[in-house]
Design an enzyme around this catalytic site. Structure first.
Site, short mmCIF file in Angstrom:
data_model
loop_
_atom_site.label_atom_id
_atom_site.label_comp_id
_atom_site.label_asym_id
_atom_site.label_seq_id
_atom_site.Cartn_x
_atom_site.Cartn_y
_atom_site.Cartn_z
N CYS A 168 -7.61 -12.60 -1.33
CA CYS A 168 -6.48 -11.27 -0.46
C CYS A 168 -6.42 -10.57 -1.64
O CYS A 168 -6.98 -11.27 -2.72
CB CYS A 168 -5.66 -12.28 0.19
SG CYS A 168 -5.06 -12.94 -0.36
N TRP A 169 -5.11 -10.07 -1.99
CA TRP A 169 -4.66 -9.68 -2.79
C TRP A 169 -4.08 -10.74 -4.12
O TRP A 169 -4.12 -10.66 -5.56
CB TRP A 169 -3.82 -8.30 -2.85
CG TRP A 169 -2.71 -8.08 -4.02
CD1 TRP A 169 -1.50 -7.08 -3.76
CD2 TRP A 169 -3.35 -7.35 -5.05
NE1 TRP A 169 -1.53 -6.92 -5.09
CE2 TRP A 169 -2.63 -6.74 -5.54
CE3 TRP A 169 -4.90 -7.06 -5.46
CZ2 TRP A 169 -2.56 -5.97 -7.03
CZ3 TRP A 169 -4.69 -6.28 -6.92
CH2 TRP A 169 -3.81 -5.73 -7.13
#
Length: 342
Positions: free
Chosen positions: A94-95
């Site tokens: 993800c981020w």
């Protein structure tokens, strides 16, 4: 159970394990690891709702809201993952390597897929590749006036087992004011850097890598500073092709576009070439005197190239006069010319 791995190991495993990016579609579109597949935990709209809930009521409330929003889509996400997985393995990020990737990894693990989570997420990947540009690598820059056939020679070199990167192909732009004609939409600058890293990382840094001479900006995208600095300090082979052949090449390449498109581009550079000359060129274009237009443009671009050459840090270059427009034959001349370079 999922394993957290560093960016270097994550990239190494991506050669044979698919990457799943679980960020929202809008994040993915801005820039993603080349070849990654987007299976978002939240849609763009759901991500906004969960973010607001987190700010107003905290993490626990945001998690419950998130589950309410996406609970019914778990089966579809699992089906997508099963289609993508190889040997029941997936790389996930993800981020920042937090709840989104952990949640999706847990979900995929429940259906028998072994998952590896990128520690620090996409943010750590970006830091890793930006650090990678510090790695020394050997470059030969292929330069010359517009219309000299540099790109064709570059690909002919590749057919002869030379290392190349076609920067204009990655950028979806040929570099000049006319460079966007006939090209796909340019990637974001972030995506361009990711795609550049993807091909560069597969090259042997101890062998010469052929690159076409470019400005740091290619259309709307920009070469990483350290990458461009390496180009700027690299040996340059400057090819010279007859003016007549260059005119012929430009006519063949651009006369196929409609006159409205071409005249718009000429108008865009009118401040640089002068409004009177631009007006004359457009009138000549509509008379279909394409060779005259090409000749006038070459005069402008030749002067521009001479200026760019003067700004190179490595002032030394080797001139090679090309006997004709045969890319394969000219590639052999390029390979012969680098024998004199240490």
């Amino acid at each position: 159970m999922s394993s957290f791995i560093e960016a270097e190991e994550f990239i190494r495993l991506s050669s044979h394990i698919p990457i799943v990016d679980v960020r929202s579609p809008i994040e993915f579109a801005k820039g993603h690891i080349t070849k990654a597949i987007n299976i978002p935990l939240f849609s763009d709209e759901q991500r906004v709702v969960v973010g607001i809930k987190y700010k107003q009521e905290g993490q626990q409330a945001a998690i419950i809201t998130g589950l309410e929003l996406i609970g019914s889509s778990f089966a579809d996400k699992c089906k997508e993952a099963l289609k993508i997985a190889k040997n029941k393995e997936l790389l996930i990020h993800c981020w920042k390597g937090g709840l989104r990737s952990e949640s999706m990894a847990w979900l995929f693990e429940t259906i028998g897929i072994k998952t590896y989570i990128l520690k620090g997420g996409y943010k750590s990947y970006k830091s890793y590749i930006r650090k990678s540009w510090e790695t020394p690598f050997k470059v030969i820059v292929l330069g010359g006036y517009t219309g000299s056939g540099k790109t064709e020679i570059l690909h002919a070199l590749q057919r002869k087992n030379q290392q190349i990167i076609d920067l204009e192909k990655l950028a979806h732009h040929k570099g000049s004011a006319f460079g966007a004609l006939g090209q796909e939409e340019q990637p974001t600058n972030e995506q361009f850097e990711n795609d550049l890293y993807d091909v560069w990382s597969l090259t042997n840094h101890h062998q010469y890598l052929w690159l076409e001479d470019e400005s740091q900006s290619i259309g709307r995208v920009r070469l990483p500073d350290l990458f461009f600095e390496t180009m700027n300090n690299a040996p340059l082979i400057r090819i010279q092709l007859s003016h007549e052949i260059r005119i012929h090449r430009l006519v063949n390449e651009y006369a196929c576009f409609n006159k409205e498109q071409l005249s718009l581009v000429i108008n865009k550079i009118s401040k640089k070439i002068g409004s009177l000359l631009a007006k004359n060129m457009i009138e000549t274009l509509y008379k279909e005197d394409f060779a005259i237009v090409a000749s006038l443009l070459l005069e402008y671009y030749d002067n521009t190239y001479e200026y760019s050459i003067s700004k190179r840090k490595n002032k030394q270059f080797q001139c090679v006069t090309l006997p004709n427009d045969n890319a394969d034959g000219n590639a052999l001349l390029m390979m012969e010319s680098i024998k004199n370079i240490g």
